[in-house]
Design a protein around this motif. Structure first.
Motif, PDB file in Angstrom:
ATOM      1  N   UNK A 272       0.822  -1.216   0.000  1.00 10.80           N
ATOM      2  CA  UNK A 272       0.000   0.000   0.000  1.00 10.80           C
ATOM      3  C   UNK A 272       0.850   1.258   0.000  1.00 10.80           C
ATOM      4  N   UNK A 273       1.984   1.244   0.698  1.00  7.32           N
ATOM      5  CA  UNK A 273       2.867   2.404   0.681  1.00  7.32           C
ATOM      6  C   UNK A 273       3.354   2.694  -0.729  1.00  7.32           C
ATOM      7  N   UNK A 274       3.736   1.638  -1.437  1.00  9.04           N
ATOM      8  CA  UNK A 274       4.218   1.824  -2.797  1.00  9.04           C
ATOM      9  C   UNK A 274       3.102   2.290  -3.726  1.00  9.04           C
ATOM     10  N   UNK A 275       1.923   1.725  -3.527  1.00 10.46           N
ATOM     11  CA  UNK A 275       0.792   2.120  -4.363  1.00 10.46           C
ATOM     12  C   UNK A 275       0.439   3.579  -4.129  1.00 10.46           C
ATOM     13  N   UNK A 276       0.455   3.996  -2.849  1.00 10.72           N
ATOM     14  CA  UNK A 276       0.162   5.388  -2.522  1.00 10.72           C
ATOM     15  C   UNK A 276       1.221   6.310  -3.095  1.00 10.72           C
ATOM     16  N   UNK A 277       2.481   5.862  -3.027  1.00  9.99           N
ATOM     17  CA  UNK A 277       3.559   6.690  -3.562  1.00  9.99           C
ATOM     18  C   UNK A 277       3.417   6.862  -5.069  1.00  9.99           C
ATOM     19  N   UNK A 278       3.045   5.839  -5.763  1.00  6.84           N
ATOM     20  CA  UNK A 278       2.878   5.961  -7.209  1.00  6.84           C
ATOM     21  C   UNK A 278       1.744   6.917  -7.577  1.00  6.84           C
ATOM     22  N   UNK A 279       0.680   6.861  -6.776  1.00  7.86           N
ATOM     23  CA  UNK A 279      -0.429   7.789  -7.026  1.00  7.86           C
ATOM     24  C   UNK A 279       0.019   9.233  -6.773  1.00  7.86           C
ATOM     25  N   UNK A 280       0.796   9.418  -5.710  1.00  7.55           N
ATOM     26  CA  UNK A 280       1.297  10.752  -5.394  1.00  7.55           C
ATOM     27  C   UNK A 280       2.244  11.251  -6.482  1.00  7.55           C
ATOM     28  N   UNK A 281       3.059  10.351  -7.028  1.00  3.82           N
ATOM     29  CA  UNK A 281       4.001  10.744  -8.071  1.00  3.82           C
ATOM     30  C   UNK A 281       3.280  11.160  -9.349  1.00  3.82           C
ATOM     31  N   UNK A 282       2.158  10.492  -9.636  1.00  8.04           N
ATOM     32  CA  UNK A 282       1.380  10.889 -10.797  1.00  8.04           C
ATOM     33  C   UNK A 282       0.790  12.294 -10.610  1.00  8.04           C
ATOM     34  N   UNK A 283       0.364  12.575  -9.378  1.00  8.95           N
ATOM     35  CA  UNK A 283      -0.134  13.932  -9.090  1.00  8.95           C
ATOM     36  C   UNK A 283       0.971  14.960  -9.303  1.00  8.95           C
ATOM     37  N   UNK A 284       2.140  14.649  -8.780  1.00  8.53           N
ATOM     38  CA  UNK A 284       3.254  15.591  -8.809  1.00  8.53           C
ATOM     39  C   UNK A 284       3.821  15.776 -10.202  1.00  8.53           C
ATOM     40  N   UNK A 285       3.973  14.660 -10.923  1.00 10.42           N
ATOM     41  CA  UNK A 285       4.680  14.710 -12.195  1.00 10.42           C
ATOM     42  C   UNK A 285       3.770  14.861 -13.406  1.00 10.42           C
ATOM     43  N   UNK A 286       2.467  14.628 -13.220  1.00 11.63           N
ATOM     44  CA  UNK A 286       1.565  14.699 -14.365  1.00 11.63           C
ATOM     45  C   UNK A 286       0.449  15.729 -14.160  1.00 11.63           C
ATOM     46  N   UNK A 287      -0.243  15.613 -12.998  1.00  8.06           N
ATOM     47  CA  UNK A 287      -1.404  16.483 -12.778  1.00  8.06           C
ATOM     48  C   UNK A 287      -1.000  17.948 -12.638  1.00  8.06           C
ATOM     49  N   UNK A 288      -0.020  18.235 -11.776  1.00  5.74           N
ATOM     50  CA  UNK A 288       0.375  19.632 -11.560  1.00  5.74           C
ATOM     51  C   UNK A 288       0.928  20.281 -12.830  1.00  5.74           C
ATOM     52  N   UNK A 289       1.817  19.621 -13.572  1.00  5.42           N
ATOM     53  CA  UNK A 289       2.295  20.258 -14.822  1.00  5.42           C
ATOM     54  C   UNK A 289       1.169  20.559 -15.798  1.00  5.42           C
ATOM     55  N   UNK A 290       0.145  19.712 -15.834  1.00  3.23           N
ATOM     56  CA  UNK A 290      -0.967  19.984 -16.757  1.00  3.23           C
ATOM     57  C   UNK A 290      -1.738  21.235 -16.334  1.00  3.23           C
ATOM     58  N   UNK A 291      -1.858  21.470 -15.034  1.00  8.66           N
ATOM     59  CA  UNK A 291      -2.548  22.673 -14.542  1.00  8.66           C
ATOM     60  C   UNK A 291      -1.708  23.911 -14.842  1.00  8.66           C
ATOM     61  N   UNK A 298       1.142  29.042  -9.650  1.00  4.31           N
ATOM     62  CA  UNK A 298       2.541  29.153  -9.235  1.00  4.31           C
ATOM     63  C   UNK A 298       2.968  27.850  -8.560  1.00  4.31           C
ATOM     64  N   UNK A 299       3.925  27.163  -9.168  1.00  2.93           N
ATOM     65  CA  UNK A 299       4.467  25.920  -8.621  1.00  2.93           C
ATOM     66  C   UNK A 299       5.980  26.085  -8.500  1.00  2.93           C
ATOM     67  N   UNK A 300       6.497  25.838  -7.312  1.00  6.29           N
ATOM     68  CA  UNK A 300       7.937  25.966  -7.056  1.00  6.29           C
ATOM     69  C   UNK A 300       8.474  24.577  -6.668  1.00  6.29           C
ATOM     70  N   UNK A 301       9.537  24.172  -7.321  1.00  7.99           N
ATOM     71  CA  UNK A 301      10.109  22.840  -7.115  1.00  7.99           C
ATOM     72  C   UNK A 301      11.514  22.967  -6.547  1.00  7.99           C
ATOM     73  N   UNK A 302      11.799  22.108  -5.568  1.00 11.75           N
ATOM     74  CA  UNK A 302      13.151  22.065  -4.992  1.00 11.75           C
ATOM     75  C   UNK A 302      13.591  20.615  -4.906  1.00 11.75           C
ATOM     76  N   UNK A 303      14.892  20.385  -4.951  1.00 10.39           N
ATOM     77  CA  UNK A 303      15.460  19.036  -4.899  1.00 10.39           C
ATOM     78  C   UNK A 303      16.470  18.967  -3.769  1.00 10.39           C
ATOM     79  N   UNK A 304      16.476  17.826  -3.072  1.00 12.13           N
ATOM     80  CA  UNK A 304      17.435  17.613  -1.992  1.00 12.13           C
ATOM     81  C   UNK A 304      18.227  16.355  -2.293  1.00 12.13           C
ATOM     82  N   UNK A 305      19.550  16.459  -2.267  1.00 10.90           N
ATOM     83  CA  UNK A 305      20.412  15.282  -2.433  1.00 10.90           C
ATOM     84  C   UNK A 305      20.715  14.704  -1.081  1.00 10.90           C
ATOM     85  N   UNK A 306      19.785  14.013  -0.534  1.00 10.97           N
ATOM     86  CA  UNK A 306      19.918  13.516   0.836  1.00 10.97           C
ATOM     87  C   UNK A 306      20.723  12.222   0.835  1.00 10.97           C
TER      88      UNK A 306
END
Length: 1653
Positions: A272-291, A298-306
């Protein structure tokens, strides 16, 4: 506000209320996964949100908050479906009601997955069960937790509450049992999620469940919220959103590896964690860019090399960057989309908008159709109606909702015309009658194009205006006026007697009034005023079937219903109560019933109050007792409502409530109650608690007054608890814990015992926590925008300070605070400010607050349009009274400091002597005239009306009046003595009142005298007296010769005193033994009461036809005297009481002028006799007439009184609308007090107050101390013609054309002495040091005075002197004679130096004391001061002459002059050189007598032409025309040329007050021609002088002077003047020094023939 919208609003079109004005808060919903960004959310809350909030408050006048829906809730509950629905409601509210940005998303790498559905339709749930059986999956867990509910529409299975199956789930007592239950719930939760995931997926594959219906089983809260906020939204909404995406690549790669290594049968949680993560990734990588592609989101993206090992440091860095970006991004977004909310509406629009918003709110609560609506429609549609429609009904019958609904229908009903609809919902906090009438009059004046209505203080005048404006309506523009709740109006001005309503209405006016049937006798008053029964409409209980329909409709709207068995109990409940509010409460109760719920008779409340209690108890069970009790209590005690943010802030300062949100580990430095917790409660209170508009804010308030009643009963029953809550609220609005000031947190021993915090905090010092409170200045200011008022503070803080008992603080820090006054004016609340000051003056600081209220009222017309003039108004009006009101000294200091920031002109001493007054109207006089006015020693005034009603007036009574005989007993008369009042009724009863209680003590039982009474009825009471011990009372009657004695405690008769003649007056000895009875025929009989009324002695005078008016006796002197009706005085020695001896007799048989009033001051030994034609003042010690005052020509006195210290006399004239005030020691009339009405019935006074009562019911009162202070403002009594000043400026001198010159003290503004001459003073001059004064009489004598000692050094006999000049070195005097020789002579020795033969007109002495320069014929001559010879001459060309000139102080040899041809020259007198500098235009050559030039010659005032001052810059030859607002009266250029000081008439306007009709003093900075200061003189000036130190001295027509100064800081002069305040008691009553000139000249100058030649 747009003019068209304002017009529609004032016209009563409630649909035009703009939503932008209503929105007052930037509400932002924070979309985030509950397990994600915890450190970032905490940092934002503690460091960023407070700064943004301050920015919004100070720049936009808006509140700001970010709602984190997960904060403050149990982590195990946030995945419930109910909680997800709650968050979506919050999100929807933010989108709809935020005044700016509304949505922020923080998207990271976490996603919590789906939740369990709260309800599943029966068909769907059975499909799942059937599919589970086919897949051999056990459904026992589903059948345990889901239960069928037939009350749902359609029927459904609902997820049972955890408490139903796990009883210890929320237990605080048994921690172990709670943990067991929570663990069981987690297992059940995961198992049910697994079943739904597998079974619903199969059902969708098989087509048993559609993908749309199956969506809820798989979506996370994050996805729901993102799609709700961003999907299919208008572009404008998307522009108000922000999204922050935080990518952590290493976590993404880790999850991808896990998916590749996924076992065929994975662990459920990992799956379920993986399934939820995939759904969240679709929101982040597909839904938001389409909007973003389709909008400006206004969408601001940051990356962390943890990397492992540095996660904590990297997350801290990310948190820091997030806070920084969020702050600047949010400010940028706010500046882009937000409109400022700081421009306050005018008072009329504000008032109408408040009631219009209430109308929309109440109209929206209309649920049950009423047949009465048709009756209202018929009434409004009728062509002619004479009377109002009165709507009455008991509590909760829906009168307000009904009238609001009707008001919204008026424009529909009258669609053939253009009606004006004015609605007022009257409550205790909506103001008094005066404010109501004023607001309605202004609204009608705007709609019917009448001149704007002034802020009248006269309620009677407002009533007349109201009646006149009603008549302005027409058939095309009819008026519909709706007044709801007149029974709830404040009792001031006797509003509830309905005297202010017209007896009949114009044809095109429809008036609707609602009232309770029994409260305050309002309905009975209306029935008396309007006898037509057909115009009364009673609203009672509703039909039970209508209530049942309403309940069914409410349930259907929520997709609920009840079973037939449950309906039986509902029907039974409706038999007992069918009120709309009760039905609303029933709906809240039965909404939670399931079809399996056990329902009994006890399940429903029997009444409205019981149902409210049950509703609040249900909220306590859901939200916690602390939250509910505190929240509803703070909501209830607010004066006019409270905003959501304010509620959260105040709850955050409550330690008992905040305890719930403290962490268990370390005590935090910053804690605030989560907004979402309070929002959750407010959602459940919806429809009972609404947001109404108030001065730019949405405030929460109850829709029905019975909720506050229940809240007071449950949570606010104790006075101590109420005061504490008011105290907490006042601390909030005062900003006590703002700016990061940490508030102590009081930790109980239980807290130490129950939490881990105890281990870390055993320090005995109190813990302090920053509650993140906002700043609370009176005025918000920023570097970009103008200041605006903190309207929430000015509305609430004074109220809560008073309610918490902090009267001294509310007066000193609020009502006597300049910032508060400025804020009220900025907010357009001048009328409310005046009312607040007057109301609070009844509690504390009465003199000071009434004075301020009077000043604001007198300047209302100016301050409403120009609030910046406040400091000038206060300086002008308040300074004369500062000695009497030293408590206002700090306020005045604030006035000076603030005033000099905006104006360079300050008032040092003001001569304005308008004594503030308070005027109240006894409206009952409209129905019945006054027949008697009785003054009492207790400070109250008793008024008897013709209809027998008895009213009492008191200075500190709210509203001024109180009805005493409400029992229906009609009175025929009344008399007072001490604090007792004796009333006689029309049925021959005598009633005794104690005014100090007030309480009816007893009925006086007295029997008629057997000897003297021959009639059945008692005569009118003539007089009433009491003994000094208050044991006995004495009463006597008209035309009766006996006195009754009765017991004051029981009213029983004790005896009777029989006299020879009709008794007129009575006096009693201090030991109550002897009684002196004054009678007709000038006879006094003395009785011994201790001996049963034994006759002691009788004395009489020889005067016939007189009667004793007043009788006095002085026991220390053993003296008795009486005054008869013609003012004759007889004095007797009563040392031997049985044989009085005649001492003195002051009789004038020819004086038949009757005495009107008598006043005797035993302390001062002064007796005042007021006759019709004159007033006589006697010294009762020496028995000498001290003074007499004659009435003005063709006038007669009616009343006169002495001041408290007997220094002034105040008198009233017959038919005159003002009182005259005389100084007793000088006989000078120094003041007039305006009454406004000319038929005075009574002039009364107590220790502090003077009251004038007029026949038309007006009571005008003045503070006697203020009258005295105003009378002591120095003035000469005649027009000031000239002011003489020195360079040092400690004193100045005035000339008024009499034989006296007055010496004034600059610091105190008072006359210290006067120089008296034998004849009228014609000319005068003062040395620069001020040591010597030289004057000349009209007869020719010259006087030389020493100004310090007052010594007349010389009196010189000579010819008439036209002008006196003194050399700058103060050694010599030039006396110019027009018809004889002019002389130059030594000032101290009076030796003549030389004679000057030619007469020099407009002469001046050069700065070095070398020449005297002046006009002679057409030339300008320079005559030597040492020889008297003409040394230099300036001659013009033909047909030209010198018209104006002035010497240059900085260049002694130079003179600047102007010729009639318009040429301006510079003449070097010594070198005799001439320079022509400029040619002036012809329009500058009139009124050249105003010509002045600066000491350095740079600037010159050339001339004055009506409203224009012509100023020349000689350096570059530029000519400027300075335009004044009115004709220029006086103008002076300062010595250094920096400023032009001038007085001009006020600008023309319709107002007739002193500020708009009297001249104005102005200061203009010459360098840029900017007006840097102005002061309203409020009087007619007669002269003006400016000293070298920039003090401005203005003389006035009435002989007073004003002193002003040009300054930029509170310098030494201002401080010195203020330091005199409170230290001048010794000089308040000091006499002016009189300095007399020599009786005859000691020097004579004679002109010889040689000198003439």
């Amino acid at each position: 506000m747009d003019n068209s919208i304002r017009k529609a609003l004032l016209n009563g079109d409630f649909s035009r209320i703009p939503s932008e004005i209503i929105k007052s808060c930037i509400k932002i919903f924070l979309c985030v996964d509950p397990q994600d960004s915890e450190s970032g959310r905490k940092a934002l809350k503690e460091t960023v949100y407070p700064k943004i909030r301050e920015y919004c408050r100070s720049n936009y006048g808006l509140e700001f908050k970010v709602i984190d829906g997960y904060e403050g809730f149990d982590p195990d509950d946030v995945l419930d479906c109910k909680f997800r629905q709650f968050r979506l409601k919050l999100l929807e509210d933010c989108i709809q009601n935020s005044a700016g940005p509304c949505f922020v998303a923080l998207i990271g790498e976490q996603s919590s997955g789906p939740c369990l559905p709260q309800e599943i339709e029966v068909s769907e749930f059975e499909e799942i069960l059937q599919m589970s059986q086919q897949m051999r999956v056990s459904t026992r867990i589903l059948e345990r937790w889901y239960q069928r509910d037939e009350n749902a529409i359609p029927p459904a299975y609902f997820l049972r509450d955890k408490r139903d199956l796990l009883h210890n789930y929320y237990s605080q007592a048994d921690i172990k049992a709670r943990e067991v239950d929570r663990s069981e719930w987690q297992e059940a939760f995961q198992e049910m999620k697994m079943i739904f995931d597998a079974i619903v997926s199969r059902c969708i594959q098989k087509g048993k469940i559609t993908p749309e219906r199956g969506h809820k089983y798989f979506t996370s809260a994050l996805e729901d919220e993102l799609r709700f906020a961003l999907e299919n939204r208008p572009k404008g909404d998307l522009q108000r959103c922000l999204c922050y995406v935080h990518n952590i690549p290493i976590q993404s790669r880790h999850r991808e590896k896990m998916s590749q290594k996924l076992d065929p049968i994975p662990e459920f949680q990992k799956y379920h964690n993986l399934k939820s993560y995939n759904m969240m990734r679709r929101l982040r990588d597909e839904f938001l860019p389409s909007i973003v592609t389709s909008s400006q989101l206004r969408v601001y993206t940051s990356n962390s090399g943890v990397h492992q090992g540095n996660t904590k440091e990297s997350m801290q860095e990310h948190t820091k960057e997030l806070c920084n970006h969020f702050y600047y991004d949010m400010l940028s977004l706010i500046d882009t989309v937000v409109t400022r909310n700081t421009e306050h509406l005018d008072s009329l629009t504000e008032e109408v908008l408040q009631h219009a918003s209430l109308c929309n709110i109440y109209g929206g609560l209309y649920r049950i159709e009423c047949g009465e609506v048709e009756k209202v429609k018929n009434y409004i549609s009728q062509k002619e109606t004479k009377y109002p429609l009165i709507v009455s009904g008991g509590p909760c019958t829906g009168k307000t909702v009904f009238l609001a609904h009707c008001a919204k229908q008026v424009h529909t009903w009258l669609n053939g015309c253009d009606p004006v609809v004015a609605v007022r919902f009257l409550r205790r906090d909506t103001g008094n009658l005066k404010q109501l009438l004023s607001g309605i009059c202004q609204q009608l004046a705007v709609n019917y194009n009448y001149p704007s209505m002034a802020c009248s203080n006269d309620v009677g005048q407002l009533k007349e205006d109201f009646a006149n404006l009603l008549g302005a309506s027409s058939l095309q523009h009819p008026l519909v006026l709706i007044l709801d709740g007149v029974d709830q109006m404040a009792h001031t001005y006797e509003a509830q007697s309905m005297w202010w309503l017209p007896k009949t209405l114009p044809p095109s006016v429809k008036l609707l009034i609602s009232t309770a049937p029994k409260k305050s006798a309002v309905l009975q008053a209306l029935k008396t005023l309007y006898p037509d029964q057909s115009q009364f409409l009673e609203m009672g209980y509703k039909e039970r079937k209508d209530c049942s329909k309403m309940l069914t409709k409410l349930l259907l709207a929520s997709k609920r219903r009840i079973t037939s068995g449950q309906q039986i109990y509902v029907n039974e409940a409706l038999k007992g109560c069918t009120l709309p509010l009760y039905v609303e409460l029933l709906n809240r109760e039965v909404f939670h019933w399931h079809s399996q719920s056990d329902v009994t008779e006890e399940s429903l409340g029997k009444s409205v109050h019981e149902s409210i209690e049950r509703f609040l108890h249900h909220l306590e069970m859901k939200h916690g007792t602390k939250l509910v009790s505190k929240a509803v209590a703070y909501l209830t005690i607010a004066k006019s409502g409270i905003t959501e943010n304010e509620l959260v802030d105040i709850l955050s300062t409550d330690d008992h409530f905040l305890f719930r949100f403290l962490p268990n580990e370390d005590m935090p430095y910053k804690v605030r109650v989560p907004d979402s917790v309070v929002e959750n409660l407010l959602l459940d209170l919806k429809s009972f608690l609404v947001k109404r508009y108030l001065m730019g804010f949405q405030v929460l308030c109850w829709t029905n007054r019975h909720f506050p009643l229940v809240v007071y009963k449950l949570y606010l029953s104790g006075e101590e608890a109420r005061q504490e809550m008011h105290n907490v609220t006042s601390n909030y609005f005062s900003g006590r814990w703002a700016y990061g000031r940490a508030k102590p947190f009081v930790i109980s021993q239980d807290f130490f015992a129950q939490t881990k915090v105890a281990q870390a905090f055993r320090n005995p010092l109190p813990l302090k926590i920053d509650r993140q409170q906002p700043s609370q200045p009176w005025l918000f200011s920023s570097h970009c925008f103008a200041k605006f008022a903190n309207v929430r503070k000015i509305n609430e803080l004074p109220f809560h300070l008073k309610a918490s008992g902090r009267l001294d603080e509310v007066c000193r820090s609020t009502f006597m605070c300049l910032c508060f006054h400025q804020a009220m004016l900025k907010a357009g609340q001048l009328t409310n400010l005046i009312s607040e000051l007057e109301e609070t003056s009844l509690l504390a600081f009465g003199k000071e607050l009434r004075l301020l209220a009077s000043i604001f009222r007198s300047a209302a017309c100016l301050l409403q349009t120009s609030p910046a003039n406040l400091t000038a108004v206060i300086q002008t009006k308040l300074l004369p009274f500062l000695d009497i009101c030293p408590s206002l000294l700090n306020y005045v200091k604030q006035i000076y400091q603030e005033g000099l920031r905006n104006s360079a002109l300050a008032v040092l001493h003001s001569p304005v002597m308008n004594v503030p007054s308070t005027c109240t109207l006894l409206s009952a006089v409209e129905l019945s005239p006054i027949v008697a006015v009785i003054e009492t020693e207790y400070g109250k005034i008793i008024v008897i009306l013709e209809n027998g009603m008895l009213w009492t007036w008191g200075e500190n009574m709210s509203g001024g009046f109180k009805l005493m005989n409400s029992t229906g007993i009609k009175l025929s008369g009344a008399k007072s003595a001490g604090h007792f009042l004796l009333l006689s009724t029309e049925c021959n009863r005598l009633l005794l009142y104690n005014l100090s209680l007030p309480l009816l003590l007893c009925e006086v039982n007295v029997q008629r005298s057997v000897i003297h009474s021959t009639v059945e009825t008692l005569e009118q009471v003539k007089g009433f007296a009491i003994s000094s011990t208050s044991l006995y009372g004495f009463v006597w009657f008209e035309n009766m010769s006996y006195v009754w004695i009765f017991d004051l405690s029981t009213g029983s008769q004790l005896g009777q005193l029989n006299c020879q003649h009709v008794v007129m007056c009575l006096s009693c000895s201090s030991d109550c033994r002897y009684v002196f009875c004054g009678q007709q025929e000038s006879t006094v009989t003395i009785f011994d009461v201790h001996e049963g009324g034994q006759h002691i002695a009788t004395v009489t005078s020889d005067l016939k036809g007189t009667f004793i008016l007043s009788l006095f006796h002085s026991e220390p002197e053993m003296e008795m005297f009486w005054v008869d009706n013609f003012g004759n005085i007889i004095v007797w020695d009563i040392e031997t009481i049985s044989e009085p001896q005649l001492v003195k007799e002051f009789c004038n048989p020819e004086d038949l002028d009757e005495v009107m009033t008598i006043e005797c001051s035993a302390e001062k030994r002064i007796l005042l006799l007021c006759k019709r034609e004159h007033i006589v003042i006697w010294d009762t010690f020496s028995w000498m007439i001290m003074d007499q005052f004659k009435a003005p020509l063709n006038s007669l006195f009616s009343h006169a009184v002495l001041s408290r210290n007997c220094d002034i006399i105040i008198a009233a004239l017959e038919g005159c609308c003002f009182l005259l005030v005389w100084k007793r020691n000088t006989g000078q009339c120094v003041l007039t007090l305006n009454i406004g009405h000319n038929q005075i019935l009574k002039l009364a006074k107590n220790h502090t107050t003077l009251v004038a009562v007029t026949a038309n019911g007006f009571f005008t009162s003045w503070d006697l101390d203020l009258v005295l202070s105003a009378s002591l403002v120095s003035k000469t009594g005649l027009k000031i013609k000239e002011v003489l000043v020195t360079t040092q400026g400690e004193h100045f001198y005035t000339v008024d054309g009499t034989d006296m010159i007055f010496k004034w003290n600059t610091l105190t503004g008072r006359i210290e002495a006067y120089f008296e001459h034998e004849d009228l003073v014609d000319s005068s001059a003062l040395t620069m040091t001020g040591e010597y004064l030289v004057t000349s009489e009209i007869s020719g004598d010259i006087y030389v005075w020493n100004t310090e000692t007052g010594e007349n050094l010389h009196r010189i006999r000579c010819d008439h002197v036209s002008k006196l000049l003194i050399t700058p070195n103060s050694h010599f005097v030039v006396s110019l004679c027009e018809n004889n020789l002019s002389r130059v002579w030594n000032l101290t020795k009076a030796h003549i130096v030389c004679n000057i033969h030619p007469y020099l007109k407009n002469a001046v002495i050069t700065p070095e004391s070398t020449f005297v320069i002046g006009h002679h014929k057409r030339d300008l001559l320079a005559v030597s001061l040492w020889s008297g010879c003409i040394s230099k001459r300036f001659s013009c060309a033909s047909q030209s002459e010198v018209t104006a000139f002035q010497a240059l102080l900085d260049y002694p040899d130079y003179v600047v002059l102007i010729t009639s041809s318009g040429c301006l020259y510079t003449w070097n007198v010594v070198e005799e050189t001439i320079y022509q500098q400029v040619k002036l235009p012809e329009n500058c050559l009139s009124q050249l007598e105003a010509f002045q030039i600066s000491s350095n010659g740079r600037y010159a005032v050339i001339s004055v032409a009506s409203m224009t001052i012509n100023i020349l810059d000689t350096l570059n030859g530029s000519l400027f025309a300075l335009r004044a607002k009115g004709p220029v009266l006086y103008v002076t250029l300062t010595v250094d040329g920096s400023y032009v000081v001038f007085i001009c008439d006020a600008e023309q306007c319709s107002c007739s007050c002193d500020f708009h009709t009297k001249p104005v003093l102005n200061v203009v900075q010459v360098s840029d021609m900017e007006n840097i200061g102005q002061c309203y003189l409020c009087k007619e000036p007669s002269t003006m002088t400016v000293s070298d130190n920039l003090n401005v001295y203005v003389g006035f027509e009435d002989g007073s002077t004003g002193i002003y100064t040009v300054a930029t800081t509170v310098d030494g002069t201002i401080k010195s003047c203020l330091s005199q305040t409170g230290n001048s008691d010794s000089c308040l009553y000091s006499e002016h020094k009189q300095w007399l000139g020599k009786e005859s000249p000691n020097i004579t100058w004679r002109v010889s023939s040689t000198e003439l030649l």
